[in-house]
Write an enzyme that holds these catalytic residues in place. Structure first.
Site, short mmCIF file in Angstrom:
data_model
loop_
_atom_site.label_atom_id
_atom_site.label_comp_id
_atom_site.label_asym_id
_atom_site.label_seq_id
_atom_site.Cartn_x
_atom_site.Cartn_y
_atom_site.Cartn_z
N LYS A 114 0.82 -1.22 0.00
CA LYS A 114 0.00 0.00 0.00
C LYS A 114 0.85 1.27 0.00
O LYS A 114 0.47 2.28 -0.59
CB LYS A 114 -0.94 0.00 1.22
CG LYS A 114 -2.08 -0.99 1.09
CD LYS A 114 -3.12 -0.80 2.19
CE LYS A 114 -4.30 -1.73 1.98
NZ LYS A 114 -5.33 -1.55 3.00
N LYS A 198 -7.45 -8.98 -8.44
CA LYS A 198 -8.63 -9.03 -7.58
C LYS A 198 -9.64 -7.97 -8.03
O LYS A 198 -9.25 -6.87 -8.44
CB LYS A 198 -8.20 -8.78 -6.13
CG LYS A 198 -9.19 -9.22 -5.08
CD LYS A 198 -8.58 -9.10 -3.69
CE LYS A 198 -9.60 -9.45 -2.63
NZ LYS A 198 -9.05 -9.30 -1.27
N LYS A 201 -12.60 -1.74 -6.37
CA LYS A 201 -13.23 -0.44 -6.65
C LYS A 201 -12.24 0.51 -7.33
O LYS A 201 -12.64 1.39 -8.08
CB LYS A 201 -13.72 0.16 -5.33
CG LYS A 201 -14.41 1.51 -5.49
CD LYS A 201 -14.53 2.23 -4.18
CE LYS A 201 -15.02 3.66 -4.40
NZ LYS A 201 -15.00 4.46 -3.18
#
Length: 333
Positions: A114, A198, A201
């Protein structure tokens, strides 16, 4: 055997099929198992590890709660609340951050993913996120936590923290090291455009995902355009190897039908993808359309959603506040 279950979902807004099949559907099933004690949390404190628009965050908290309810979570059977309403989460997190070790956090692969290349610009909150997750779980003496593979490492850290606290203060079994509940099938729903990624959004293409508020026409169009390969559908699961898009569509269908993938292959083996896509669209519309209608209905009544979350927070606070008081006594405060 009865389980104490805790899990949380970040209020990102516009939840999609991956969130539902990979997590929320499982939450409902666990809630409906006899004697399970379930606590489900909208983890808004986790959300602010990345900058959020305040108005959008408030709306997303409500939308996540609405999705929980529309999916079948029952606030009379489970505790449903948002994290920031229970101060014990922040207080417990600080206490446990004094137990956790830098070396443990440095091994967390999700932070590296991240934070990216320039981790010096990442927030401290993003770095110590797993400590807050540990507090979330252990304040409720949760015995089991439904997690995906990407969160398994965080749960191992949680167990390390529990064991160190218990050893440091000579309080055997005070903090419960939780066990993972890993969904064996369909825990990772992949992108409709790329079976190696995956469903997310954050993907720029809306065609990559089925949003839980999508219309019937949108669902049909997205499934029609979903990536496949030129080969017929196989008869046995071993032949799905190196066919990620085929495996993903068959997995979605199997999960919606509550059947294993072998049963689905018996149904579609040797057939073309057009037949699978037609049936998959029907299954999605049957499941998603009533959910979308209910989500939109609930979002039109924000006061009701706020009351559900506040009532749940009061129940959660009674448990979590008491645990923090006990922690303070043990520490010597």
């Amino acid at each position: 055997m009865a389980k104490k279950i805790f899990s949380g979902v970040q209020p990102t807004g516009n939840l999609h099929l991956g969130n539902y099949l990979g997590a929320i559907k499982n939450f409902v099933e666990l809630q409906n198992e006899k004697d399970n004690n379930c606590i489900y949390c909208v983890v808004d404190l986790h959300a602010i590890t990345l900058k959020q628009d305040p108005k959008e965050l408030k709306n997303n908290i409500r939308e996540t709660a609405a999705t929980f309810l529309a999916s079948g979570l029952n606030p009379n059977k489970s505790i449903l609340f948002n994290q920031s309403l229970v101060p014990a989460h922040s207080e417990g997190s600080w206490i446990l951050s004094c137990i956790g070790r830098m070396g443990w956090l440095n091994r967390m692969t999700q932070f590296k993913e991240k934070a990216g290349k320039d981790k010096e610009k990442a927030s401290v909150g993003l770095y110590i996120y797993p400590i807050l997750m540990a507090a979330d779980i252990m304040l409720y003496d949760a015995t089991h936590v439904p997690v995906g593979d990407d969160q398994k490492q965080h749960l191992e850290l949680c167990r390390d923290i529990a064991q160190k606290f218990n050893n440091d203060y000579n309080v055997e079994d005070f903090l419960v090291p939780p066990e993972p509940l890993i969904q064996k099938q369909f825990s990772r729903i992949m992108s409709l455009k790329d079976g190696s990624k995956k469903m997310s959004k954050s993907d720029v293409s809306d065609l990559s995902r089925i949003n839980l508020k999508d219309s019937k026409d949108l669902i049909i169009n997205k499934i029609k355009k979903a990536k496949t390969d030129p080969h017929p559908i196989p008869n046995i699961v071993e032949e799905l190897e190196n066919r990620p898009e085929a495996e993903n569509l068959l997995g979605i269908y199997s999960s919606l039908k509550n059947q294993n993938i072998n049963t689905t292959l018996k149904e579609f083996g040797g057939k073309n993808f057009s037949e699978l896509k037609t049936n998959l669209s029907e299954q999605l519309i049957d499941k998603i359309s009533p959910m979308a209608k209910e989500i939109n209905k609930l979002l039109n009544d924000p006061a009701y959603l706020d009351k559900i979350l506040l009532d749940g927070a009061e129940k959660a606070n009674d448990i979590a506040e008491n645990k923090v008081k006990e922690m303070k006594k043990i520490i010597g405060f």
